[in-house]
Design an enzyme around this catalytic site. Structure first.
Site, PDB file in Angstrom:
ATOM      1  N   ARG A 113      10.600   5.899   4.403  1.00  0.00           N
ATOM      2  CA  ARG A 113      10.766   7.384   4.342  1.00  0.00           C
ATOM      3  C   ARG A 113      11.161   7.751   5.693  1.00  0.00           C
ATOM      4  NH1 ARG A 113       4.982   9.368   3.109  1.00  0.00           N
ATOM      5  NH2 ARG A 113       5.913  11.185   3.920  1.00  0.00           N
ATOM      6  N   TYR A 115      12.350  -1.428  -2.314  1.00  0.00           N
ATOM      7  CA  TYR A 115      12.058   0.031  -2.758  1.00  0.00           C
ATOM      8  C   TYR A 115      13.464   0.898  -2.854  1.00  0.00           C
ATOM      9  CZ  TYR A 115       7.599   0.146  -0.385  1.00  0.00           C
ATOM     10  OH  TYR A 115       6.056  -0.090   0.033  1.00  0.00           O
ATOM     11  N   ASP A 148       1.839   5.239  -0.158  1.00  0.00           N
ATOM     12  CA  ASP A 148       1.055   6.261   0.095  1.00  0.00           C
ATOM     13  C   ASP A 148       0.944   7.609  -1.051  1.00  0.00           C
ATOM     14  OD1 ASP A 148       0.944   6.193   2.916  1.00  0.00           O
ATOM     15  OD2 ASP A 148       2.919   6.855   3.361  1.00  0.00           O
ATOM     16  N   ARG A 176       0.794  -1.097   0.074  1.00  0.00           N
ATOM     17  CA  ARG A 176      -0.004  -0.072  -0.010  1.00  0.00           C
ATOM     18  C   ARG A 176       0.830   1.292  -0.074  1.00  0.00           C
ATOM     19  NH1 ARG A 176      -4.107  -1.556   5.099  1.00  0.00           N
ATOM     20  NH2 ARG A 176      -4.947  -3.679   4.142  1.00  0.00           N
TER      21      ARG A 176
END
Lengths: 246, 246
Positions: B198, B111, B52, B50
Site C-alpha cells: 500500500r 498481490y 489488514d 496477514r
C-alpha cells in the site's frame, strides 16, 4: 432547452429496475432527482433500455432536456455529486441534436451475462454473477447458441409482461466464452423482448450441463411457447453494456 | 492428524483483518469456527500472510491439522456450508505433508492493487478499488517502480506496527499496467513488510499524477525513513493473489 446524452453506470442491486416505479426506488427516479438538484427543473429522463430489478449497467445511455446553461462536464460532475450515495454515476455527458432519442435512435443494444462456474459461492462478486456449481461446457453452449442468432419469433424467451408489439426480433450476436471459472455470454440486437437475454441464458445453462442438446434448444425456439422455456436466469448476472447509435 | 492446505477467497470489507482480533470479526475466527462446526475440533488456522482490515484475497493459502477422517473435497464443501453467510469460501483443498507450513514454506507472495482512474466514483466496484479521479500516467509509474525492484531497506514503506525482524526485503516484481480506466499494480516477493504494498502504491500514485518524479521515489527509498513516505494507499484496492510453494 438543450438535450444532453448521458452514459450511466449503476449497480442494479438496490433498485426495482431502471424505470420509475410507484412502490420502490428506481434508477430513473434517482437520476431525475439529481438533475432537479442541479437545475431546479422537473426533467424526464429517457433511457435506451428498461432493465429489471437487480440488472446492472456498464454503459446505459439516457437523455434529458435541460433549460439551465451548463457545460456537459460540469453537468456530469454536479449530477454525480447529487447522486451520492446511490450506486449510480454518469461516466460521460455530451450535448446532442433535439431529434436524437436515447431509446428511438438506438440501433443496437448489447448485454453481458456473467456466470461464476465453480463449487464455491461468490464472495467478492456476490450480487454480480449467477453462481452455477455444476461444470458447464461453454463450447457446447456457444455452438447451440448460434441457432438463436438471426430473425426469429422469440415467444418462448419472452416474459408474459412483455410490452413489445411483436415477438419477432433479430439477434445479431450470442457468443459464449469461458474465462477461467467464469462463463460470459455476449448478446447484441437492435432490441430485445422482456426477459429475452435471461431466458436464453437460462436455456443455454441447461445445454452447458448436458441436460439439453442443441436440438432441444432449437425445438424450444420453434415451439413459440413460453411453456417450452427451460429456465430463466436470475438478474444479478446481467449487465447492459452499450447502446449504439448511427 | 492430517494436515490440510486450503485456498481461500474472501471479501475483506467486513473483517478487522485475516488474523484473529480481540475486538472484531476476522477471517481466521470465521474459518476456525467453520472447521469446528464440521469436525467438533478446536483447530488453529495458519495463513501464508496477514492481511489488514479491508484487504481482499483471491487465493490466500492456509493450513490446519484435523483429526477427523474426511476427504479434501468433502471438507471443502462442509466448511463452505458452515462459512455462510460470511464472504469467505474455500476454493481448493488438499492434504499435505506434516512439515508443510502455509506461512514458513511459502517462497513467494503476490498481490494485485486495483485503482479506478476516472472522474466518477465506483458503483459496481465500490469497496473493490481505490478511486483516483486525477488522470494517472501508468507508463511513468511503471518506469519509476523499477527502482524499487531488488534487495533494499524498505523502512520508508513500512508501518510503525511492522513486526518483521529486518526492513530489508527483496522485491521480485512491481509492474504497473493500464486496463481501460483501471490501473493495476502487480507486486511479488518472498515476503513483504507491513503496509509495504500500500505504501509503494501510494507513492507510485504521486508519480502517476506528476507530483513526484522517478527520482523523488528513489530518494524516498534511500531515505530509509517513514517520514519520507508520500502516501499510504487505502486497503480496499488490495488483493492477496497467490502464495507459491516449492
Amino acid at each position: 432547452m438543450t438535450r444532453f446524452a448521458l452514459t450511466i453506470e449503476f449497480d442494479g442491486g438496490p433498485f426495482f429496475g431502471l424505470q420509475r416505479q410507484k412502490d420502490g426506488p428506481s434508477v430513473q427516479q434517482s437520476l431525475e432527482e439529481a438533475i432537479h438538484g442541479v437545475t431546479g427543473e422537473e426533467v424526464r429522463v429517457h433511457a435506451a433500455g428498461r432493465t429489471d430489478a437487480g440488472v446492472h449497467a456498464l454503459g446505459m445511455r439516457v437523455h434529458a432536456d435541460i433549460a439551465k446553461e451548463i457545460a456537459p462536464f460540469r453537468l456530469m460532475e454536479a449530477i454525480n455529486a447529487h447522486l451520492r450515495p446511490d450506486p449510480i454515476v454518469v461516466i460521460a455527458c455530451e450535448t446532442v441534436d433535439d431529434d436524437w432519442h436515447a431509446r428511438f435512435s438506438c440501433v443496437e443494444r448489447s448485454y453481458l451475462y456473467r456466470i461464476l462456474n465453480r463449487r464455491a459461492r461468490p464472495t467478492l462478486d456476490r450480487g454480480r454473477v449467477w453462481h452455477v456449481a455444476t461444470e458447464l461446457d461453454a463450447a457446447a453452449m456457444h455452438e447451440a447458441a448460434q441457432s438463436l442468432v438471426g430473425r426469429h419469433d422469440f415467444t418462448t424467451f419472452r416474459s408474459v409482461h412483455c410490452q413489445s408489439d411483436s415477438p419477432v426480433k433479430t439477434l445479431d450476436r450470442l457468443d459464449v466464452e469461458r474465462h477461467g471459472n467464469e462463463v460470459h455470454i455476449h448478446a447484441a440486437a437492435r432490441s430485445f423482448l422482456h426477459h429475452q437475454v435471461r431466458s436464453m441464458v437460462g436455456c443455454l445453462s441447461l445445454v452447458g450441463k448436458g441436460q439439453w442438446t442443441a436440438q432441444d434448444l432449437r425445438h424450444a425456439l420453434e415451439a413459440r411457447d413460453r411453456q417450452a422455456l427451460g429456465l430463466n436466469a436470475p438478474p444479478e448476472g446481467l449487465y447492459f453494456v452499450e447502446a449504439a447509435y448511427p
